[in-house]
Design an enzyme around this catalytic site. Structure first.
Site, mmCIF file in Angstrom:
data_model
loop_
_atom_site.group_PDB
_atom_site.id
_atom_site.type_symbol
_atom_site.label_atom_id
_atom_site.label_comp_id
_atom_site.label_asym_id
_atom_site.label_seq_id
_atom_site.Cartn_x
_atom_site.Cartn_y
_atom_site.Cartn_z
ATOM 1 N N ASP A 134 -7.944 -3.619 -7.428
ATOM 2 C CA ASP A 134 -7.499 -3.087 -5.979
ATOM 3 C C ASP A 134 -8.729 -2.643 -5.018
ATOM 4 O O ASP A 134 -9.286 -1.662 -5.331
ATOM 5 C CB ASP A 134 -6.347 -2.201 -6.114
ATOM 6 C CG ASP A 134 -5.633 -2.003 -4.759
ATOM 7 O OD1 ASP A 134 -6.228 -1.364 -3.893
ATOM 8 O OD2 ASP A 134 -4.495 -2.541 -4.738
ATOM 9 N N SER B 261 0.981 -1.114 0.023
ATOM 10 C CA SER B 261 -0.028 0.059 -0.100
ATOM 11 C C SER B 261 0.943 1.334 -0.028
ATOM 12 O O SER B 261 1.724 1.348 -1.002
ATOM 13 C CB SER B 261 -1.224 -0.135 1.094
ATOM 14 O OG SER B 261 -1.979 0.912 1.034
ATOM 15 N N HIS C 259 -6.087 -6.143 -1.520
ATOM 16 C CA HIS C 259 -5.095 -5.179 -1.410
ATOM 17 C C HIS C 259 -4.210 -5.659 -0.473
ATOM 18 O O HIS C 259 -4.442 -6.082 0.736
ATOM 19 C CB HIS C 259 -5.935 -4.115 -0.701
ATOM 20 C CG HIS C 259 -4.984 -2.507 -0.643
ATOM 21 N ND1 HIS C 259 -4.608 -2.152 -1.738
ATOM 22 C CD2 HIS C 259 -4.505 -2.102 0.712
ATOM 23 C CE1 HIS C 259 -3.811 -0.992 -1.100
ATOM 24 N NE2 HIS C 259 -4.015 -1.141 0.236
#
Length: 301
Positions: free
Chosen positions: A178, A82, A243
């Site tokens: 995502d 991330s 994610h």
């Protein structure tokens, strides 16, 4: 006695869980900066009392690790998930520059390829947010001048505007759908309430919503094209609604982990890092991939 923390995925020290990197020296840098370690302001925020000095933290961490032996590394990989994945993109060449010339140094971005796309209301929500980040943190000076000389600094937080300049081998691991980007960029908080179920579980999406998500995938793949097709670049773009996939054991390397090009994520990245074979695979559109793991998150973001 210090509490031992058991890591999984690419950070695991168990060969059965992490075949190529289990016996590496690993350092996990706590993320306490909202700009992927690019902030650099002398003044302290008078209201929040926050220090926006992520770039200084990055520099201090590098100097500490180099002094502890990283300056003799034979292999080195900067990775992150991330915002950490974005860090791996933004600091990729800087990381390479600190390592021994003869070392095998590469970068892995997991779920950090955020794209510049309009939300479902036609607004540039992500671009406005990144502009605010750069302004708040004073990040412009720590972003490549090759980008900031052509685009507003906030746009230089989008990897699609950075990857052309990166010289170090880079692997992009990302879900084409995502889940964080769907929830926060495509359908940010306060958007159409009819999206609530869909944006937390792709299996709950209507035909119209799926069409929008397929459009998001198209935009994502177009943004990826900006990095070119160099054999030093790696790609594992599956069609999962996920994610972060490198630090979750069930996804990284397990009997039923996601597969693309007949390889699990751990095998694909390991082969690429050690130059056993290149890997650049993009999955077919949802719902073709039956190997995806579903981790439902009902919280509103």
């Amino acid at each position: 006695m210090a509490k031992q923390v058991a890591f999984s995925g690419i950070l695991s020290n168990t060969p059965d869980h992490n075949p190529d990197f289990y016996n590496w020296n690993k350092v996990r840098v706590r993320y306490c900066d909202g700009s992927s370690f690019t902030g650099d302001k002398e003044e302290v925020d008078p209201t929040t009392k926050l220090h926006y000095r992520g770039a200084r933290v990055w520099q201090a961490v590098m100097e500490d690790l180099l002094a502890k032996g990283m300056d003799r590394a034979e292999n080195a990989l900067i990775s992150g998930c991330s915002a950490g994945g974005l860090t791996s993109v933004l600091h990729c060449d800087r990381f390479r520059d600190r390592m021994p010339v003869e070392a095998n140094v590469k970068c892995l971005s997991d779920a950090g390829f955020f794209i510049d796309v309009k939300d479902i209301a036609g607004e540039k929500h992500a671009a406005d947010f990144f502009n605010d980040v750069v302004t708040t943190h004073g990040s412009a000076k720590n972003l490549p001048s090759s980008c900031t000389s052509k685009l507003p600094p906030g746009m230089c937080l989008f990897p699609q505007n950075e990857v052309k300049q990166i010289q170090t081998p880079l692997f992009i691991l990302n879900a084409a759908y995502d889940s964080w980007q769907v929830r926060n960029i495509l359908v940010p908080g306060g958007s159409d309430p009819h999206w609530r179920s869909c944006k937390h579980d792709i299996n709950q999406c209507s035909e119209k919503q799926l069409k929008t998500l397929q459009g998001f995938r198209d935009d994502f793949l177009k943004a990826l094209e900006e990095q070119g097709s160099s054999s030093s670049r790696g790609l594992f773009i599956n069609s999962c609604f996920a994610h972060c996939q490198s630090e979750i054991q069930e996804i990284w390397f397990a009997p039923d982990s996601p597969v693309l090009g007949n390889k699990k994520i751990a095998n694909a990245i390991g082969d690429w890092f050690y130059d056993r074979s290149p890997f650049q695979e993009i999955d077919c559109p949802y719902p073709c991939d039956s190997s995806c793991h579903v981790f439902k998150n009902s919280s509103e973001t």
